[in-house]
Design a protein around this motif. Sequence first.
Motif, PDB file in Angstrom:
ATOM      1  N   ALA A  14      34.821  46.853  44.330  1.00 46.88           N
ATOM      2  CA  ALA A  14      35.132  45.431  44.480  1.00 46.88           C
ATOM      3  C   ALA A  14      33.937  44.562  44.109  1.00 46.88           C
ATOM      4  O   ALA A  14      34.072  43.543  43.414  1.00 46.88           O
ATOM      5  N   GLN A  15      32.741  44.979  44.556  1.00 46.24           N
ATOM      6  CA  GLN A  15      31.550  44.204  44.247  1.00 46.24           C
ATOM      7  C   GLN A  15      31.236  44.251  42.757  1.00 46.24           C
ATOM      8  O   GLN A  15      30.896  43.240  42.139  1.00 46.24           O
ATOM      9  N   ALA A  16      31.356  45.484  42.147  1.00 39.68           N
ATOM     10  CA  ALA A  16      31.076  45.615  40.716  1.00 39.68           C
ATOM     11  C   ALA A  16      32.074  44.823  39.887  1.00 39.68           C
ATOM     12  O   ALA A  16      31.725  44.207  38.874  1.00 39.68           O
ATOM     13  N   LYS A  17      33.357  44.800  40.309  1.00 43.81           N
ATOM     14  CA  LYS A  17      34.384  44.051  39.561  1.00 43.81           C
ATOM     15  C   LYS A  17      34.078  42.556  39.596  1.00 43.81           C
ATOM     16  O   LYS A  17      34.217  41.855  38.584  1.00 43.81           O
ATOM     17  N   ALA A  18      33.648  42.065  40.754  1.00 46.96           N
ATOM     18  CA  ALA A  18      33.316  40.643  40.844  1.00 46.96           C
ATOM     19  C   ALA A  18      32.100  40.305  39.982  1.00 46.96           C
ATOM     20  O   ALA A  18      32.076  39.261  39.306  1.00 46.96           O
ATOM     21  N   ASN A  19      31.086  41.175  39.988  1.00 45.11           N
ATOM     22  CA  ASN A  19      29.889  40.916  39.184  1.00 45.11           C
ATOM     23  C   ASN A  19      30.204  40.939  37.693  1.00 45.11           C
ATOM     24  O   ASN A  19      29.714  40.097  36.925  1.00 45.11           O
ATOM     25  N   LEU A  20      30.994  41.917  37.235  1.00 42.41           N
ATOM     26  CA  LEU A  20      31.342  41.974  35.818  1.00 42.41           C
ATOM     27  C   LEU A  20      32.220  40.800  35.407  1.00 42.41           C
ATOM     28  O   LEU A  20      32.149  40.327  34.266  1.00 42.41           O
ATOM     29  N   GLY A  21      33.089  40.347  36.320  1.00 42.17           N
ATOM     30  CA  GLY A  21      33.900  39.173  36.007  1.00 42.17           C
ATOM     31  C   GLY A  21      33.051  37.944  35.757  1.00 42.17           C
ATOM     32  O   GLY A  21      33.324  37.158  34.837  1.00 42.17           O
ATOM     33  N   ARG A  22      32.006  37.752  36.572  1.00 43.06           N
ATOM     34  CA  ARG A  22      31.107  36.617  36.354  1.00 43.06           C
ATOM     35  C   ARG A  22      30.264  36.815  35.101  1.00 43.06           C
ATOM     36  O   ARG A  22      29.964  35.851  34.386  1.00 43.06           O
ATOM     37  N   LEU A  23      29.865  38.064  34.801  1.00 41.53           N
ATOM     38  CA  LEU A  23      29.011  38.316  33.644  1.00 41.53           C
ATOM     39  C   LEU A  23      29.755  38.074  32.339  1.00 41.53           C
ATOM     40  O   LEU A  23      29.228  37.451  31.421  1.00 41.53           O
ATOM     41  N   PHE A  24      30.994  38.574  32.242  1.00 38.37           N
ATOM     42  CA  PHE A  24      31.771  38.423  31.007  1.00 38.37           C
ATOM     43  C   PHE A  24      32.749  37.252  31.061  1.00 38.37           C
ATOM     44  O   PHE A  24      33.494  37.039  30.095  1.00 38.37           O
ATOM     45  N   LYS A  25      32.791  36.552  32.212  1.00 37.95           N
ATOM     46  CA  LYS A  25      33.658  35.384  32.371  1.00 37.95           C
ATOM     47  C   LYS A  25      35.124  35.747  32.130  1.00 37.95           C
ATOM     48  O   LYS A  25      35.835  35.117  31.341  1.00 37.95           O
ATOM     49  N   ILE A  26      35.559  36.811  32.806  1.00 36.35           N
ATOM     50  CA  ILE A  26      36.957  37.238  32.728  1.00 36.35           C
ATOM     51  C   ILE A  26      37.459  37.478  34.142  1.00 36.35           C
ATOM     52  O   ILE A  26      36.680  37.659  35.084  1.00 36.35           O
ATOM     53  N   ASP A  27      38.772  37.489  34.299  1.00 32.77           N
ATOM     54  CA  ASP A  27      39.373  37.767  35.598  1.00 32.77           C
ATOM     55  C   ASP A  27      40.796  38.261  35.368  1.00 32.77           C
ATOM     56  O   ASP A  27      41.267  38.375  34.236  1.00 32.77           O
ATOM     57  N   GLY A  28      41.478  38.565  36.453  1.00 32.43           N
ATOM     58  CA  GLY A  28      42.880  38.945  36.370  1.00 32.43           C
ATOM     59  C   GLY A  28      43.089  40.283  35.691  1.00 32.43           C
ATOM     60  O   GLY A  28      42.354  41.255  35.909  1.00 32.43           O
ATOM     61  N   ALA A  29      44.091  40.338  34.812  1.00 33.04           N
ATOM     62  CA  ALA A  29      44.464  41.593  34.153  1.00 33.04           C
ATOM     63  C   ALA A  29      43.374  42.089  33.217  1.00 33.04           C
ATOM     64  O   ALA A  29      43.175  43.297  33.059  1.00 33.04           O
ATOM     65  N   ARG A  30      42.652  41.178  32.581  1.00 35.77           N
ATOM     66  CA  ARG A  30      41.565  41.590  31.683  1.00 35.77           C
ATOM     67  C   ARG A  30      40.460  42.295  32.454  1.00 35.77           C
ATOM     68  O   ARG A  30      39.869  43.261  31.964  1.00 35.77           O
ATOM     69  N   LEU A  31      40.184  41.822  33.662  1.00 33.73           N
ATOM     70  CA  LEU A  31      39.159  42.470  34.482  1.00 33.73           C
ATOM     71  C   LEU A  31      39.651  43.801  35.037  1.00 33.73           C
ATOM     72  O   LEU A  31      38.920  44.784  35.081  1.00 33.73           O
TER      73      LEU A  31
END
Length: 247
Positions: A21-38
Amino acid sequence: MADEKFDLVFKGQLVKSVDEAQAKANLGRLFKIDGARLDALFTGKAVTLKKNLDFDTASKYRVAIKKAGAVVELVAVEAPAPVAKAAPVAAPAAPKPAFNSVPAEPKQSKPVAAPAAAIVGSAASQVSVPVPDFGVAPPGADILEGGERESLPLMEVDISGIALRETTGNLVDASEIARPAPVQVDIANIALAEQLGELLKPEERKKVEPVQVDISGISLGAEGERLSAPKAPEPPAPDISHIQLAD
């Protein structure tokens, strides 16, 4: 390594101290993606995050992604093989005619074969090969047709000397069982002793010297006498008549 290119490939591996969960949130902020793409990054399959990066840029991305909690791999991109060009073939120089001589008929020069490397990329490598329409046989079907199978001659086996035994009994006859030859033992010098007799003769016995034990200090108690020492009398109860409770 300066000319090499690398792809950043993520296979779902995380840093040990970071949960998903923490890694997913960090990568979402790094690549500016969320939802299904994340969510597509965490399916466990190999996902290419960046393509055709030089080594320095790929290393910077890898460090940043590792700080976010994910581990990526640098996969080298194979560069396409250079196409070799055919070197121009120079025509042979014509011989100079001799003075006051009749010009000879020019000889036709034989064609010079181009090197094998010149064929690469030419029309010779663009040959169209017809491919038949291959199909997949269903499970359990025969791969070879009847005419493609190798026919083997039938072998006649003589089984007239073979018989089946009954359900009980030995599989071999008594005459077929190998029996060891009996061992002959010489018992001429062996005799049986008489019933209740001594097995050893007096001279065959080992002499044992008797041990002298001093029992002068041992005595037997009288019938009914206690063998252990009598118990000591219990001490008298303490006098507490002079002890009073305070108010």
